[in-house]
Design a protein around this motif. Structure first.
Motif, PDB file in Angstrom:
ATOM      1  N   GLU A   2       0.805  -1.230   0.000  1.00 17.95           N
ATOM      2  CA  GLU A   2       0.000   0.000   0.000  1.00 17.95           C
ATOM      3  C   GLU A   2       0.835   1.275   0.000  1.00 17.95           C
ATOM      4  N   LEU A   3       1.933   1.298   0.754  1.00 21.65           N
ATOM      5  CA  LEU A   3       2.792   2.489   0.775  1.00 21.65           C
ATOM      6  C   LEU A   3       3.327   2.793  -0.621  1.00 21.65           C
ATOM      7  N   LEU A   4       3.742   1.769  -1.339  1.00 18.34           N
ATOM      8  CA  LEU A   4       4.233   1.947  -2.696  1.00 18.34           C
ATOM      9  C   LEU A   4       3.132   2.486  -3.605  1.00 18.34           C
ATOM     10  N   LYS A   5       1.956   1.914  -3.529  1.00 18.53           N
ATOM     11  CA  LYS A   5       0.839   2.381  -4.352  1.00 18.53           C
ATOM     12  C   LYS A   5       0.527   3.846  -4.066  1.00 18.53           C
ATOM     13  N   GLN A   6       0.546   4.200  -2.792  1.00 16.03           N
ATOM     14  CA  GLN A   6       0.291   5.593  -2.408  1.00 16.03           C
ATOM     15  C   GLN A   6       1.334   6.528  -3.027  1.00 16.03           C
ATOM     16  N   LYS A   7       2.613   6.132  -2.960  1.00 12.79           N
ATOM     17  CA  LYS A   7       3.687   6.963  -3.530  1.00 12.79           C
ATOM     18  C   LYS A   7       3.558   7.061  -5.052  1.00 12.79           C
ATOM     19  N   ILE A   8       3.146   5.959  -5.701  1.00 12.49           N
ATOM     20  CA  ILE A   8       2.954   5.992  -7.153  1.00 12.49           C
ATOM     21  C   ILE A   8       1.863   6.991  -7.512  1.00 12.49           C
ATOM     22  N   ILE A   9       0.764   6.964  -6.775  1.00 13.42           N
ATOM     23  CA  ILE A   9      -0.341   7.893  -7.038  1.00 13.42           C
ATOM     24  C   ILE A   9       0.102   9.338  -6.794  1.00 13.42           C
ATOM     25  N   GLU A  10       0.813   9.574  -5.688  1.00 14.66           N
ATOM     26  CA  GLU A  10       1.216  10.933  -5.313  1.00 14.66           C
ATOM     27  C   GLU A  10       2.340  11.496  -6.181  1.00 14.66           C
ATOM     28  N   GLN A  11       3.324  10.655  -6.542  1.00 17.71           N
ATOM     29  CA  GLN A  11       4.538  11.171  -7.168  1.00 17.71           C
ATOM     30  C   GLN A  11       4.820  10.643  -8.573  1.00 17.71           C
ATOM     31  N   GLY A  12       4.080   9.627  -8.998  1.00 16.74           N
ATOM     32  CA  GLY A  12       4.262   9.102 -10.343  1.00 16.74           C
ATOM     33  C   GLY A  12       3.653  10.036 -11.368  1.00 16.74           C
ATOM     34  N   VAL A  13       4.223  10.055 -12.566  1.00 10.76           N
ATOM     35  CA  VAL A  13       3.719  10.896 -13.652  1.00 10.76           C
ATOM     36  C   VAL A  13       3.411   9.987 -14.843  1.00 10.76           C
ATOM     37  N   VAL A  14       2.151   9.981 -15.249  1.00 12.64           N
ATOM     38  CA  VAL A  14       1.761   9.194 -16.418  1.00 12.64           C
ATOM     39  C   VAL A  14       2.132  10.004 -17.649  1.00 12.64           C
ATOM     40  N   VAL A  15       3.096   9.503 -18.415  1.00 11.82           N
ATOM     41  CA  VAL A  15       3.587  10.182 -19.611  1.00 11.82           C
ATOM     42  C   VAL A  15       2.718   9.830 -20.819  1.00 11.82           C
ATOM     43  N   SER A  16       2.293   8.573 -20.876  1.00  8.02           N
ATOM     44  CA  SER A  16       1.425   8.104 -21.957  1.00  8.02           C
ATOM     45  C   SER A  16       0.714   6.854 -21.451  1.00  8.02           C
ATOM     46  N   ASP A  17      -0.084   6.222 -22.296  1.00  7.92           N
ATOM     47  CA  ASP A  17      -0.762   5.000 -21.863  1.00  7.92           C
ATOM     48  C   ASP A  17       0.203   3.814 -21.752  1.00  7.92           C
ATOM     49  N   GLN A  18       1.490   4.024 -22.091  1.00  7.41           N
ATOM     50  CA  GLN A  18       2.505   2.983 -21.985  1.00  7.41           C
ATOM     51  C   GLN A  18       3.609   3.294 -20.962  1.00  7.41           C
ATOM     52  N   VAL A  19       3.767   4.574 -20.599  1.00  5.36           N
ATOM     53  CA  VAL A  19       4.927   4.992 -19.802  1.00  5.36           C
ATOM     54  C   VAL A  19       4.504   5.700 -18.519  1.00  5.36           C
ATOM     55  N   LEU A  20       5.057   5.227 -17.396  1.00  3.15           N
ATOM     56  CA  LEU A  20       4.865   5.836 -16.082  1.00  3.15           C
ATOM     57  C   LEU A  20       6.231   6.270 -15.570  1.00  3.15           C
ATOM     58  N   LEU A  21       6.371   7.546 -15.281  1.00  2.00           N
ATOM     59  CA  LEU A  21       7.626   8.108 -14.783  1.00  2.00           C
ATOM     60  C   LEU A  21       7.630   8.033 -13.257  1.00  2.00           C
ATOM     61  N   LEU A  22       8.606   7.331 -12.713  1.00  2.00           N
ATOM     62  CA  LEU A  22       8.724   7.170 -11.264  1.00  2.00           C
ATOM     63  C   LEU A  22      10.048   7.724 -10.758  1.00  2.00           C
ATOM     64  N   ASP A  23      10.525   8.799 -11.393  1.00  2.00           N
ATOM     65  CA  ASP A  23      11.835   9.341 -11.031  1.00  2.00           C
ATOM     66  C   ASP A  23      11.892   9.912  -9.619  1.00  2.00           C
ATOM     67  N   ALA A  24      10.760  10.244  -9.028  1.00  2.00           N
ATOM     68  CA  ALA A  24      10.761  10.814  -7.678  1.00  2.00           C
ATOM     69  C   ALA A  24      10.923   9.755  -6.595  1.00  2.00           C
ATOM     70  N   ILE A  25      10.714   8.472  -6.939  1.00  2.00           N
ATOM     71  CA  ILE A  25      10.837   7.434  -5.907  1.00  2.00           C
ATOM     72  C   ILE A  25      11.792   6.291  -6.270  1.00  2.00           C
ATOM     73  N   LEU A  26      12.101   6.117  -7.563  1.00  2.00           N
ATOM     74  CA  LEU A  26      12.917   4.966  -7.964  1.00  2.00           C
ATOM     75  C   LEU A  26      14.090   5.283  -8.873  1.00  2.00           C
ATOM     76  N   ASN A  27      13.908   6.180  -9.827  1.00  2.00           N
ATOM     77  CA  ASN A  27      14.856   6.271 -10.926  1.00  2.00           C
ATOM     78  C   ASN A  27      15.893   7.381 -10.828  1.00  2.00           C
ATOM     79  N   GLU A  28      15.532   8.516 -10.311  1.00  3.83           N
ATOM     80  CA  GLU A  28      16.518   9.597 -10.169  1.00  3.83           C
ATOM     81  C   GLU A  28      16.675  10.003  -8.719  1.00  3.83           C
ATOM     82  N   GLN A  29      15.583   9.984  -8.009  1.00  2.00           N
ATOM     83  CA  GLN A  29      15.590  10.240  -6.571  1.00  2.00           C
ATOM     84  C   GLN A  29      15.124   8.960  -5.899  1.00  2.00           C
ATOM     85  N   VAL A  30      15.762   8.586  -4.807  1.00  2.00           N
ATOM     86  CA  VAL A  30      15.396   7.369  -4.093  1.00  2.00           C
ATOM     87  C   VAL A  30      14.788   7.746  -2.753  1.00  2.00           C
ATOM     88  N   ASP A  31      13.624   7.190  -2.479  1.00  2.00           N
ATOM     89  CA  ASP A  31      12.958   7.382  -1.194  1.00  2.00           C
ATOM     90  C   ASP A  31      13.501   6.297  -0.251  1.00  2.00           C
TER      91      ASP A  31
END
Length: 190
Positions: A2-31
């Motif tokens: 649930e914590l991960l899902k919450q962070k995805i909703i709050e900080q993930g950016v849907v770029v297209s129907d194929q791409v989800l940007l998770l740079d705030a929690i996984l790819n450029e910045q690490v929580d």
């Protein structure tokens, strides 16, 4: 998770129907707190497998793989995507396409860090088409080590990567499963 899902909703950016940007929690910045919780979750899922080594692909999988290895009390090894001057010339090499980068790269993993008697857990951040996973699994197979399972932070269920691995009899466990990104919104599976 649930914590991960919450962070995805709050900080993930849907770029297209194929791409989800998770740079705030996984790819450029690490929580760090979230990363350690993900490591605990994977360690709990795979605790009975006798894991001796956690492997991943640089760079986005490293933090979660490290947290998982820490919780399991085993070494973590990562496959590089670029050969450097200091790279071990005696490495396993597998050529793979990258969905997010849109290029073909080599995965290189030093033979001295993966042995035939290892029981390996492969951890990765996101699985889309599964090309990097398939490449690293080929390396694991060539080493003679046994693959105990694959832990994925975010599985994009609308792409075939995880499904293909499961159809090959590989245990794949995902902390968050995304059914679609339609309409610019994250829709979780299950």
């Amino acid at each position: 998770m649930e914590l991960l899902k919450q962070k995805i909703i709050e900080q993930g950016v849907v770029v297209s129907d194929q791409v989800l940007l998770l740079d705030a929690i996984l790819n450029e910045q690490v929580d760090p707190e979230l990363t350690m919780e993900m490591g605990k979750a994977f360690a709990a899922i795979f605790k009975e497998e006798g894991i001796t080594r956690v492997v991943t692909v640089e760079s986005s999988g490293i933090a979660v793989a490290f947290a998982t290895a820490y919780e399991l009390g085993v070494p973590m090894v990562f496959a590089r995507r670029k050969k450097t001057l200091l790279a071990d010339p005696d490495s396993y090499v597998e050529r793979v396409p990258s969905f997010t980068k849109g290029i073909v790269t080599d995965l290189l993993l030093s033979r001295k860090f993966l042995k035939a008697d290892d029981r390996v857990l492969f951890i990765d951040d996101i699985i889309a088409n599964g090309d990097a996973a398939k490449g690293l699994i080929k390396i694991i197979e060539r080493s003679g080590a046994s693959l105990s399972g694959v832990g994925i932070v975010v599985e994009k269920c609308f792409q075939q990567g995880a499904k293909t691995l499961r159809e090959q009899g590989i245990r794949v466990e995902s902390l968050a499963k995304i059914a679609s990104l339609e309409g610019g919104t994250v829709h979780f599976a299950e």
